[in-house]
Structures are given as C-alpha cells and as structure tokens.
Scaffold this motif. Structure first.
Motif, PDB file in Angstrom:
ATOM      1  N   ALA A 207      67.683   9.871  31.232  1.00  0.00           N
ATOM      2  CA  ALA A 207      66.919   9.058  30.293  1.00  0.00           C
ATOM      3  C   ALA A 207      67.347   9.439  28.895  1.00  0.00           C
ATOM      4  CB  ALA A 207      65.423   9.316  30.452  1.00  0.00           C
ATOM      5  N   SER A 208      67.466   8.463  28.013  1.00  0.00           N
ATOM      6  CA  SER A 208      67.782   8.848  26.647  1.00  0.00           C
ATOM      7  C   SER A 208      67.088   7.968  25.636  1.00  0.00           C
ATOM      8  CB  SER A 208      69.290   8.881  26.416  1.00  0.00           C
ATOM      9  OG  SER A 208      69.814   7.611  26.498  1.00  0.00           O
TER      10      SER A 208
ATOM     11  N   SER B 261      72.092  15.208  17.622  1.00  0.00           N
ATOM     12  CA  SER B 261      71.247  14.883  18.763  1.00  0.00           C
ATOM     13  C   SER B 261      71.280  16.037  19.745  1.00  0.00           C
ATOM     14  CB  SER B 261      71.692  13.582  19.421  1.00  0.00           C
ATOM     15  OG  SER B 261      73.064  13.608  19.673  1.00  0.00           O
ATOM     16  N   VAL B 262      70.374  15.987  20.700  1.00  0.00           N
ATOM     17  CA  VAL B 262      70.241  17.102  21.631  1.00  0.00           C
ATOM     18  C   VAL B 262      70.062  16.556  23.046  1.00  0.00           C
ATOM     19  CG1 VAL B 262      67.737  17.262  21.202  1.00  0.00           C
ATOM     20  CG2 VAL B 262      68.955  19.250  22.077  1.00  0.00           C
ATOM     21  N   GLY B 263      70.614  17.254  24.004  1.00  0.00           N
ATOM     22  CA  GLY B 263      70.497  16.849  25.407  1.00  0.00           C
ATOM     23  C   GLY B 263      70.045  18.023  26.250  1.00  0.00           C
ATOM     24  N   LEU B 264      69.376  17.719  27.341  1.00  0.00           N
ATOM     25  CA  LEU B 264      68.839  18.766  28.215  1.00  0.00           C
ATOM     26  C   LEU B 264      69.064  18.384  29.671  1.00  0.00           C
ATOM     27  CD1 LEU B 264      66.857  21.294  28.594  1.00  0.00           C
ATOM     28  CD2 LEU B 264      65.044  19.568  28.796  1.00  0.00           C
TER      29      LEU B 264
ATOM     30  N   ILE C  39      64.765  23.508  22.613  1.00  0.00           N
ATOM     31  CA  ILE C  39      64.428  22.617  23.740  1.00  0.00           C
ATOM     32  C   ILE C  39      64.551  23.381  25.067  1.00  0.00           C
ATOM     33  CG2 ILE C  39      66.717  21.562  24.106  1.00  0.00           C
ATOM     34  CD1 ILE C  39      65.164  18.869  24.477  1.00  0.00           C
ATOM     35  N   LEU C  40      65.479  24.355  25.115  1.00  0.00           N
ATOM     36  CA  LEU C  40      65.631  25.150  26.341  1.00  0.00           C
ATOM     37  C   LEU C  40      64.357  25.966  26.607  1.00  0.00           C
ATOM     38  CD1 LEU C  40      67.885  25.779  28.473  1.00  0.00           C
ATOM     39  CD2 LEU C  40      68.283  27.889  27.198  1.00  0.00           C
TER      40      LEU C  40
ATOM     41  N   ALA D  97      60.765  14.604  25.630  1.00  0.00           N
ATOM     42  CA  ALA D  97      62.018  14.614  26.383  1.00  0.00           C
ATOM     43  C   ALA D  97      61.934  15.595  27.551  1.00  0.00           C
ATOM     44  CB  ALA D  97      63.176  14.976  25.452  1.00  0.00           C
ATOM     45  N   VAL D  98      61.356  16.767  27.305  1.00  0.00           N
ATOM     46  CA  VAL D  98      61.217  17.765  28.367  1.00  0.00           C
ATOM     47  C   VAL D  98      60.309  17.233  29.481  1.00  0.00           C
ATOM     48  CG1 VAL D  98      60.285  20.061  28.932  1.00  0.00           C
ATOM     49  CG2 VAL D  98      61.692  19.747  26.873  1.00  0.00           C
TER      50      VAL D  98
END
Lengths: 455, 488
Positions: free
Chosen positions: B62-63, A58-61, A17-18, A85-86
């Motif tokens: 946002a999620s 799960s993944v967060g950015l 995702i990065l 998401a990006v």
C-alpha cells in the motif's frame, strides 16, 4: 557509517518508522528512507525552455508477521502518517499468507563499515542554475555549429542530483550513504535535401562533475550522429555479420544481466536457466557485474538489504558463471545473496546489477569493421523485442552498411533478429575500445551472422 | 462511492489544510517575479498492489503519495518545482523556486478563484477497489490461478496480480480556474508459463480501466487467465517468423498500438510546435490512405485513458486527428495551444505532481470501415496476422516505428495457418498508413492494459482499431523467404 551525508534525516526517518513497527508487534521489519534534491535546466535553440528544482523525500516499510509480509510507503512523513502506514502494514500482513522464504538479509553478510567508493562529489551541491544553463547552452551550440545541415534541436538538458539513502532493520542494521550525479543530454536534427529530418542524441552521466564529457564534445557527437544518418535507405533482407558499436554492446550486456536475474530463474522465465557453468557464449565474451568500482554510477557500499556489494562474474570467457540474487530468491533456490538487491521506498527488494562491464578484447575497432565484406554496423535499436524466456530477439534498427570493410551508406527502418544463445555464441570479435555509458561499459563487438529484415 | 468534485475540494480543505486562501497565497508567490501564468497541481494518491505467485500471496503493498507541483509559465518557458510537504511555508518556497523562470517585478493582480465544472463524470464508481477487503481480491487472484492451471496441463506457473489506485486531483490556476477530479484506476494481470518437453513459453494478459470492482461483472478472472494460458500454450507450436516485407492483417482491438506509434506521438503538438515531428506543418495534407480516420477520445466511458479534465484543468476532449486520410489537428497542451492560437484540446497530461504536463494521448483509435474482417484475410496470399502485442516505440523525427507481436500467425492463401514466434515489425508512419488497403467494420477498444511512456513520464492510455489490412510492413523474423506476398 555515513559518508559525506547531506542530512541525517533519512537515517532518522528510517529509524523512527522501524521503532513504530517494532512497537506495533512486527516480528521483523526493515525500512528505507530516501531524500534527494534534483535540479535541471533545459534550453532549446539557445533559449531557456525549462528550469526545475525540487527536494523529495519518502519512507517505506516492510513488516513480517508470522512469515506473512507486507510493504507500505508514504511521502507524508508526519508522525500521524507514519503511524497510519505502520497500522496499514500490520493489517496487510495479517491477511497475507505465510511465505517461509520471507525475511531479512543474513546479518553476517551485511556491511559493517563504509568503503571509500567516491560516490559523492562535494562540488555538485554547489552547482547553481547559471552553471547548468551555461553547460546546456554550450552543449547545444556546439551541435548547432557543427554543420550547416544541423537545422533544428530537441533541446539540451543539464541536471544534477544529490541523494541520501538509508536502510535500517530489526536485526540491528542501520546504514546510510549519500551520492551525487550530474548528466547532460542533447538531441539535434540534420536536414536532407528534400527537407526530411534525421535526428540523433548523445549524453554523458557521472557521479562527479569533472568526469563528465566536455559539453562541446557531447554536442559534436550528437551532430555527427545525426549527419551520418543523412540519406539513409532501407537495406535488403539478408543474413550478414553485424558489428555492434559500443553503446549497442552495452545494451546487450544489460540484456544478459536481466536474463541472469535470480528472480527470472525462480520464475523459470530465462533462457539461461539450467546453464550454469556451460559454455553458452563465444570464448571472447566476459561480462562482469561489480558494485564496488570507485566513483561509478552503479556503485554503493551495501545493497537494498544491507548486504555488502561485490564483484560478480556473469560470463567468463564464454562460460555462464551464475545468477544474481537478493536474499529472498537466494533462499528459494538454495543460493546466496550476491549483494544485488535494489530497493525503492515502495515494494520488495528487486534484483539488479551494479556496474556492468562487457570487457574489452584485443581487436582494434577499425579492424573489426575492415574484416567485414558485407554487413551491418549497428547504431540504433528500437522497441522491446526481447523474450527472456526463449531468448528470441527481434528489434527495429538503424545503422550504417559495411561494404568491403568500410562504412558505406546509412540504413534505417530495418529489423535485426536472432536467438540470444546463438547471438552470444556467434561473437567473433571484441574491440579494445571499451567505454562507459552511465553504469555500463562495453567495446565494439561483432556477431558473425544475424538476420536483417528490410525490403 | 467515488468523490464528487465538491467532495475532493472539501477533502483538500478539511484533511490537508489546502483551502482557497492557501492556494491564492501560493499562486501569488508563484507570480511574484512576474510570470504570465501559474498553476498548482495537487495530487493525493492511494495505491495498492497484491500479487499471487506459485499458488500463494507473494506480496501486499500500500502506498500514499501526496504533494503539489507548481508551474510558472513565461512565454514558451516554464519554471517547475514540487513539494510533498503541504504546509503553507513549504508550498510558498516551492512557488518561489518555480517563479525564478521570470525576471520581472512583484506586482500581482488579485486572483478570484471559481470552481469549474465539467459535463459528466465518465468514471463514477459505486464500489472503489481500494476499499474492498483484501480477502475478496485474493479470491479473484486464486480463481485466475486455478483457471490457468486447469486450462492446460503444461501450465507450470501462474503469476497473477492486481494493482489499483484512487487519485484526488485539485488544479488551481492563476486565471481563476479551480477544478477537482476523483480518478480511480484498476488493473488485473495474469502471466503464465507453459513447460512442455523442457521447452518453456510464456504469455501475459490482463485488463482494467477507470473502474472499481464492477470491472469483474463483465470480465471474470477465469477469462483473463485462460487467455494468458492459451497464448502461452500456443507458443509451444509456434514456428520461426519470416524475414522481409509482407502484407499484414491487424486484428481488431490491441493492434491500435500501431496507430499509437505510427501517428499518435507524431501528432502531439509539442513536437510540432518545435518542428521536430515528421508530421510538422502538414495540417490539411494527406498523411494516410483515405480509408483512415483517427480519433483521440478522452470521453470514453471508464476507459483506462479517459479523464474528466486533463492535468492542466481543461475539459477532456474528443479530437479528430486524421479524417479520411487528411491530417486534421494536433493534440494540444496549454503552451502549444497558445503557440498555434487554437483551443486547448484537453491533452495536457502528466505522470504525477512531480512532473510538468505535456501533450499526451488518451484513448486513440481508428474508426470502423466497410470491410468484412474475414474478407481482409482472404485478400492475402502470404502474410502475417497479428493479434497480441508487448509494446512499441517510435522515432518522432524520422517517423520509424516498431511494435512487438506476441501472438501472430502466418496467412497462407487467405487462411490463417501456423502461429509464429515473437517478432518485431518496423515501418514508417505515413508510409504504412498510406498502405492501409482495407478497414473492417469491427472497431474494438483494448481492455485497459496499456501504459504510454514519453520523456520519462508514464500515463495510462487506451488504443483501438478495427481489423485492418496493410499491404506491406517489414517483419523481423529469422526465416529467410524469397519473394514477397501479394495483396489485392
């Protein structure tokens, strides 16, 4: 820089995702991915009540674009969902406002190697449902067997967890670690002559299976605590010395750590603001935050921004040493990160302590009680009555009344109150009996005076 | 526009590939070892949050969270597993894990799914906040900031935030019921710091509900912000609260937190099924003054605690808990209603697909009485008047409960006088409710700001109460005062 990692998936996911965020044009970004397998078994009155087992990931950015930042997270990790998401993150960042303090951690403070912290117990992934069941049964049985007056149970649970955490940022940091934990919890009820019930629970929680307290001991402790509340009455309103049992003192250390958050300082929402290096507490009091202790639940090789964890003294012999910081609040207040950022997949880094230790003193705990003619031995606190801005403390309580240096009758439905600055200054004895409760360690301590409200 | 149940069913089939055939196949795996009942709880939640601090946007978020929780029931015992991966293979694997609670054979009957309907949509919305442009939301936060700063020169810092979500829920059960719901939720928060002569005081306020942007038609950001500012400034002149047991007058609205703690949790049927609540085996018995009637009502229009169907697929209910002081009923989930052989009451709720349901409150309130609220104050010679709160907690087994007052006043000779500093109150459920000596005619529900925690799970709830006089509750102040007050 992986330890014994369950899988490479989180680090791969964080990297994927990065890369998408960089391709989409983010100036800076960091990503967090977690995966964990949690299993637990609950029994009640020696019958199986609940079995659960799941693997979550799960993944967060976070993206930063011209000083504007936004965060997104998703539990759908398909490429299409990550791309979406990006896109969302970039849109949110564009309509956000520039914040000159937004940014990644200083690369020179980030971890370059993984210290051996013994966070992973190879035995835990192999723990099966039968072991969880037998531990929960043993724990509850020993509580039920402790005394004929133990007549009911809220149940016993044994659970295990295996997790991986990965963090990557556009300055080139990429790190991951795996950890494990196991815990056991039980609650039982003792019966009064009139049929009324008094309940108490006890628990143990560790990274390694072999460090858990013995299941039967946990059960016996819960039973003893329920039994000692039998016959509890309400105390009279008075001002008296209050002895905090170790578990209560551990909670006090947590409150001090919350007030020492650099974010609370930035918000001016802490009674510790502008008191660095002041003698705010009794010289008997030392509280240390340390994220590097081997095998402890609050330990990790790097924090939620990749910064190396370390030891931070909060109060040293009564003098307040300073606040805990993540990078953002440190930049705002012209301080340095203390390696105290915690990160979930959703949202910005938050400040928190690693392992907290209210350090043991010289007094034997029996002696601390023996010196009190008339006072409260505090075993339970209830509610949320702590105002971090003013330091006002007012909470529901239960415990045992001390008469002529001895634990006499149990009391309940009372309040204890004071102002935290006065309370910390009034600590006049600290026990030699420090013990760990999860990621916090504390001994018995005594405050020379608090207000107790009752009848 | 919000989704109809048919839209939600179509969304799962079209966007996520979860159709009736997939659900039936997963249910068959769940019952593959002979459990008596199985249920799939699908959840797709989009949430957002926006915070505005120190006069600028601090963060935007946002999620997306989606997955299915699978429960297999065998007698009183349950097996539970969830997965975020909605592929048939991953769902079947989770179902097999949950199935391990049972130890029987693999014969399963054919499941014939039928979409269930419910009487009304209690929170249909025209304009979901989740699809409102961010700039519009930022403007609301900016207005809150300006209003709070303008309210008093001592307001040194304002933090405002807005969080919202839209949840699409699909529940499929082995008894053939299939039910879908679209659940919006919005909350607006303001926190103010007043700084005067080096003294800092803070306060929070906010509101919301199962609403979209229409919430702001009746609630301006200015009014919410000014309320937070007013409370923070008021604290500057607050004096120490007294210590001891005194008469307490609870203002209408948020004081319903007392009911939530004093009786609400104790009437959740899981504790009573196990005999661990101090209200166990007391149906039909007096547990409160005969002035007290308490209702849990999930059907209130757009309230934060309302649901169309509970998280086990049962229609929402309006349940009488205490009638004229007598215990009428407990709040049930599936397992407890089987145990007590009563109908489910629609109180089976859960935090998310990662959690198994249990009996929970929805919107809990005391019905209006006959008294003039001013009159209740006049009846108190010395006591406490409580208006705003930060939270509460209860010990189910011994009945002791606490709640923290953040806006309170002394009552002296029937008049509300000086504000007092933050103080905790403690009482015992049935004892305090038996001391209710006056109930006002002014029932008011809280604006949507409460979240209830139980066994590690948080769910949104509502509370409500008219102005109430309690003849004695223990007040945890620091000011020693001899003697106690009187109330008629």
């Amino acid at each position: 820089m992986a330890g014994p990692t369950l899988s490479t998936e989180p680090l791969e996911l964080a990297g994927r995702i990065l890369a998408m965020a960089e391709a989409a044009g983010a100036d800076q970004a960091d990503s967090v991915a977690v995966s964990s397998t949690n299993a637990s078994t609950t029994v009640r009155l020696q019958k199986l009540e609940k079995v659960s087992e799941s693997t979550a990931r799960s993944v967060g950015l976070r993206v930063i674009l011209g000083g504007r930042q936004a965060t997104v997270s998703t539990s759908d990790v398909s490429d299409a969902a990550l791309e979406e998401a990006v896109r969302t993150a970039m849109e949110l960042a564009r309509i956000s406002e520039p914040d000159p303090y937004a940014g990644l951690a200083d690369p020179t403070t980030q971890a370059r190697s993984t210290p051996q912290l013994s966070l992973y117990d190879e035995q835990i992934p192999d723990v099966d449902g039968n072991h969880r069941l037998s531990q929960a049964l043993t724990c509850e049985q020993s509580a039920l067997d402790a005394d004929g007056r133990i007549v009911n149970s809220g149940g016993a649970t044994f659970s295990t967890s295996v997790s991986s955490f990965a963090l990557a940022d556009t300055n080139g940091f990429a790190g991951a670690y795996a950890d494990t934990s196991a815990s056991m919890w039980v609650e039982v009820m003792a019966e009064e002559d009139d049929g009324q019930l008094r309940n108490a629970g006890w628990s143990t929680s560790e990274r390694a299976l072999h460090r858990l307290d013995d299941a039967a001991d946990v059960g016996r402790e819960a039973a003893a605590r329920a039994l000692r509340q039998l016959g509890a009455t309400k105390a009279s309103t008075c001002e008296v010395p209050v002895v905090w049992e170790p578990r209560m003192a551990a909670g006090l250390a947590g409150i001090v750590s919350g007030a020492a958050s650099g974010e609370a300082l930035y918000r001016r929402a802490t009674f510790l603001a502008e008191r660095e290096q002041e003698e705010i507490a009794s010289p008997l009091l030392t509280i240390v935050d340390d994220g590097t202790l081997s095998g402890r639940l609050g330990s990790r090789p790097f924090d939620g921004e990749g910064v190396v964890t370390r030891r931070n003294a909060l109060i040293e012999s009564g003098a307040f040493q300073g606040f805990l910081f993540d990078s953002y609040n440190a930049r705002r207040l012209d301080a340095a990160s203390t390696g105290s950022a915690w990160r979930s997949v959703g949202g910005l880094p938050q400040i928190g302590s690693g392992n907290l230790s209210l350090e043991a003193g010289q007094s034997a705990p029996e002696h601390i009680v023996a010196e009190v003619e008339d006072g409260l031995y505090l075993t339970t606190l209830m509610g949320f009555g702590v105002n971090y801005t003013t330091g006002d403390f007012s909470r529901g309580a239960a415990g045992i009344w001390i008469r002529n240096g001895e634990l006499a009758e149990p009391v309940q439905e009372i309040n204890v109150s004071g102002n935290l600055l006065d309370m910390l200054a009034r600590i006049d004895a600290v026990g030699s009996d420090a013990q760990w409760f999860g990621s916090t360690s504390a001994p018995t301590l005594r405050m020379s005076r608090m207000t107790v409200s009752g009848v | 526009m919000s989704d109809t149940p048919a839209d939600v069913i179509g969304f799962y089939a079209g966007q996520l590939g979860v159709d009736e055939a997939a659900a039936e196949s997963v249910l068959a795996s769940a019952l593959g070892r002979g459990g008596t009942f199985a249920e799939l709880y699908f959840e797709h939640k989009r949430s957002g949050s926006l915070s505005y601090e120190d006069q600028q946007v601090k963060s935007t978020q946002a999620s997306l969270s989606q997955g299915v929780g699978i429960r297999v029931v065998e007698g009183d015992a349950i097996g539970y597993a969830y997965t975020e991966d909605l592929s048939l293979e991953a769902m079947r694997r989770a179902a097999e894990t949950a199935a391990q609670i049972a130890h029987g054979g693999g014969e399963t009957e054919e499941i014939d799914l039928t979409a269930a309907s419910y009487p009304a949509d209690r929170y249909a919305i025209a304009s979901p906040s989740t699809s409102t442009p961010l700039a519009d939301k930022v403007e609301l936060l900016r207005r809150a900031d300006v209003a709070a700063r303008g309210w008093h020169p001592s307001i040194a810092r304002v933090d405002a935030s807005m969080v919202d979500e839209e949840k699409r829920v699909l529940i499929v059960r082995s008894d053939g019921r299939l039910v879908a719901d679209y659940q919006p939720l919005l909350r607006f928060n303001v926190s103010c710091l007043s700084e005067l002569d080096g003294e800092r005081r803070n306060a929070r306020w906010g509101g919301g509900g199962r609403m979209g942007m229409a919430y702001f038609h009746d609630h301006s950001p200015e009014s919410l912000a000014e309320e937070a500012a007013r409370q923070a400034v008021l604290q500057q002149e607050a004096r120490e609260a007294p210590a001891g047991t005194f008469p307490v007058v609870l203002a209408a609205g948020d004081s319903g937190i007392l009911l939530h703690e004093a009786v609400g949790h104790g009437l959740e049927a899981d504790f009573n099924r196990k005999g661990t609540s101090n209200y166990s085996n007391r149906i039909g018995q007096p547990v409160a003054s005969d002035l007290v009637t308490v209702i849990d009502d999930a059907t209130l229009d757009r309230s934060r605690g309302s649901v169309n169907v509970d998280d086990e697929g049962e229609p929402a209910g309006r349940n009488l808990l205490i009638e004229d002081g007598q215990l009428a009923a407990y709040m049930q989930d599936r397992i407890s209603s089987d145990h007590f052989s009563v109908a489910p009451s629609g109180n089976g709720r859960r935090q998310s697909f990662r959690h198994a349901p249990m009996p929970r409150m929805t919107n809990t309130y005391m019905t209006a009485g006959q008294d003039d609220p001013e009159d209740l104050l006049r009846r108190v010679e010395y006591g406490i008047y409580c208006k705003a709160f930060s939270g509460g907690q209860v010990n189910i087994t011994n009945g002791d409960f606490v709640f923290s007052v953040t806006e309170g006043y002394l009552i002296e000779n029937g008049q509300v006088t000086a504000p007092i500093r933050d103080v905790n109150l403690i009482g015992n459920g049935p004892d305090v409710l038996s001391k209710v000596t006056g109930v006002g005619h002014d029932l008011e529900m809280s604006d949507g700001r409460w979240t209830c925690g139980k066994s590690g799970q948080s769910v949104p709830v509502g509370v409500g109460i008219p102005t109430v006089l309690v003849s004695g509750i223990t007040v945890g102040g620091t000011q020693m005062r001899s003697g106690s007050g009187m109330s008629a």
